[in-house]
Design a protein around this motif. Sequence first.
Motif, PDB file in Angstrom:
ATOM      1  N   THR A 299      30.105  42.310 -14.652  1.00 40.07           N
ATOM      2  CA  THR A 299      30.171  43.034 -13.385  1.00 40.07           C
ATOM      3  C   THR A 299      31.585  43.586 -13.210  1.00 40.07           C
ATOM      4  OG1 THR A 299      28.440  41.689 -12.376  1.00 40.07           O
ATOM      5  CG2 THR A 299      29.953  42.825 -10.880  1.00 40.07           C
ATOM      6  N   GLY A 300      31.689  44.884 -13.031  1.00 35.84           N
ATOM      7  CA  GLY A 300      32.997  45.503 -12.850  1.00 35.84           C
ATOM      8  C   GLY A 300      33.731  45.838 -14.137  1.00 35.84           C
ATOM      9  N   TYR A 301      33.180  45.481 -15.296  1.00 38.21           N
ATOM     10  CA  TYR A 301      33.828  45.762 -16.580  1.00 38.21           C
ATOM     11  C   TYR A 301      33.856  47.272 -16.789  1.00 38.21           C
ATOM     12  CZ  TYR A 301      34.707  45.186 -21.640  1.00 38.21           C
ATOM     13  OH  TYR A 301      35.229  45.229 -22.909  1.00 38.21           O
ATOM     14  N   PRO A 302      35.015  47.874 -17.052  1.00 38.78           N
ATOM     15  CA  PRO A 302      35.111  49.334 -17.109  1.00 38.78           C
ATOM     16  C   PRO A 302      34.162  49.988 -18.110  1.00 38.78           C
ATOM     17  CG  PRO A 302      37.302  48.370 -17.002  1.00 38.78           C
ATOM     18  CD  PRO A 302      36.331  47.230 -17.175  1.00 38.78           C
ATOM     19  N   PHE A 303      33.945  49.356 -19.251  1.00 41.80           N
ATOM     20  CA  PHE A 303      33.032  49.927 -20.236  1.00 41.80           C
ATOM     21  C   PHE A 303      31.630  50.042 -19.660  1.00 41.80           C
ATOM     22  CE2 PHE A 303      29.900  49.626 -23.606  1.00 41.80           C
ATOM     23  CZ  PHE A 303      30.351  50.569 -24.515  1.00 41.80           C
ATOM     24  N   ILE A 304      31.154  48.970 -19.041  1.00 46.13           N
ATOM     25  CA  ILE A 304      29.807  48.956 -18.472  1.00 46.13           C
ATOM     26  C   ILE A 304      29.693  49.968 -17.343  1.00 46.13           C
ATOM     27  CG2 ILE A 304      28.141  47.552 -17.187  1.00 46.13           C
ATOM     28  CD1 ILE A 304      28.222  46.840 -20.144  1.00 46.13           C
TER      29      ILE A 304
ATOM     30  N   GLU B   1      23.685  46.527 -10.571  1.00 45.41           N
ATOM     31  CA  GLU B   1      23.583  45.107 -10.941  1.00 45.41           C
ATOM     32  C   GLU B   1      22.251  44.801 -11.616  1.00 45.41           C
ATOM     33  OE1 GLU B   1      24.855  46.224  -8.071  1.00 45.41           O
ATOM     34  OE2 GLU B   1      26.947  45.655  -8.491  1.00 45.41           O
ATOM     35  N   ARG B   2      21.156  45.386 -11.098  1.00 46.80           N
ATOM     36  CA  ARG B   2      19.852  45.157 -11.728  1.00 46.80           C
ATOM     37  C   ARG B   2      19.834  45.747 -13.135  1.00 46.80           C
ATOM     38  NH1 ARG B   2      15.716  47.836 -13.356  1.00 46.80           N
ATOM     39  NH2 ARG B   2      16.490  49.795 -12.485  1.00 46.80           N
ATOM     40  N   ARG B   3      20.360  46.973 -13.268  1.00 49.83           N
ATOM     41  CA  ARG B   3      20.406  47.615 -14.582  1.00 49.83           C
ATOM     42  C   ARG B   3      21.229  46.788 -15.568  1.00 49.83           C
ATOM     43  NH1 ARG B   3      18.948  53.056 -14.473  1.00 49.83           N
ATOM     44  NH2 ARG B   3      18.722  53.990 -12.401  1.00 49.83           N
ATOM     45  N   LEU B   4      22.383  46.324 -15.101  1.00 47.26           N
ATOM     46  CA  LEU B   4      23.278  45.545 -15.955  1.00 47.26           C
ATOM     47  C   LEU B   4      22.588  44.285 -16.454  1.00 47.26           C
ATOM     48  CD1 LEU B   4      25.939  44.571 -17.174  1.00 47.26           C
ATOM     49  CD2 LEU B   4      26.671  43.928 -14.867  1.00 47.26           C
TER      50      LEU B   4
ATOM     51  N   VAL C 233      37.366  46.576 -24.266  1.00 42.36           N
ATOM     52  CA  VAL C 233      38.118  47.424 -23.350  1.00 42.36           C
ATOM     53  C   VAL C 233      39.076  46.513 -22.589  1.00 42.36           C
ATOM     54  CG1 VAL C 233      37.937  48.818 -21.249  1.00 42.36           C
ATOM     55  CG2 VAL C 233      36.320  49.178 -23.121  1.00 42.36           C
ATOM     56  N   GLY C 234      40.330  46.900 -22.537  1.00 40.16           N
ATOM     57  CA  GLY C 234      41.314  46.120 -21.784  1.00 40.16           C
ATOM     58  C   GLY C 234      42.295  45.410 -22.695  1.00 40.16           C
TER      59      GLY C 234
END
Length: 198
Positions: free
Chosen positions: A26-31, A41-44, A160-161
Amino acid sequence: MIMTDVRRATSADIEPAADTLAAAFTGYPFIRHVVAADDHERRLRALQRLFLVEIGLAHGAVWVTDDRGAVAVWTTPDTDAAAAFGPIADRAAELAGDRAGTSARVEQALGPHRPTGPTWFLGAVGVRPDRQGQGLGSAVIRPGLDAADEAGVTAYLETVGERNVRLYRKLGFEVTARVELPDGGPSAWCMSRPPHAG
């Protein structure tokens, strides 16, 4: 540091492991770059579950901590990528939503930097936010590294990061490429780890 037992995942671990991966990303820039913002959130979670079940458990290897607070999903040298990823491509694109085109372009950008020989590919590793900083990520990654060492093949990942880059360097990975992801995406680091003897 709190340690816990690490074991191969089974079908009984699917739902809690998918929850962990979704919480970790959640909140990861790549995602955020490759998955639509609406109903994100549901998609993730659905994408993480799809990858866990259809790639990791069906064609690769998955390790979890006993409480499923940390999860690592790998493909292995035996994974047939076409057989693994082909059948889920449409579903993955559907879950990416209006970012599906970007997701495909990201894959094209990263593809040339991926190993072409036998590889243990760390596709996803996640630690539940309330368990981070306890060494659990390294603990669930370690069995895959041991398997790569035993087989005498490279381990590989993309991240990423810069903080992640530092963590993976501690496990023996080195940067092989830095890729500016298309469509205004973040920088991604491709990292490789040669097999370690003994």
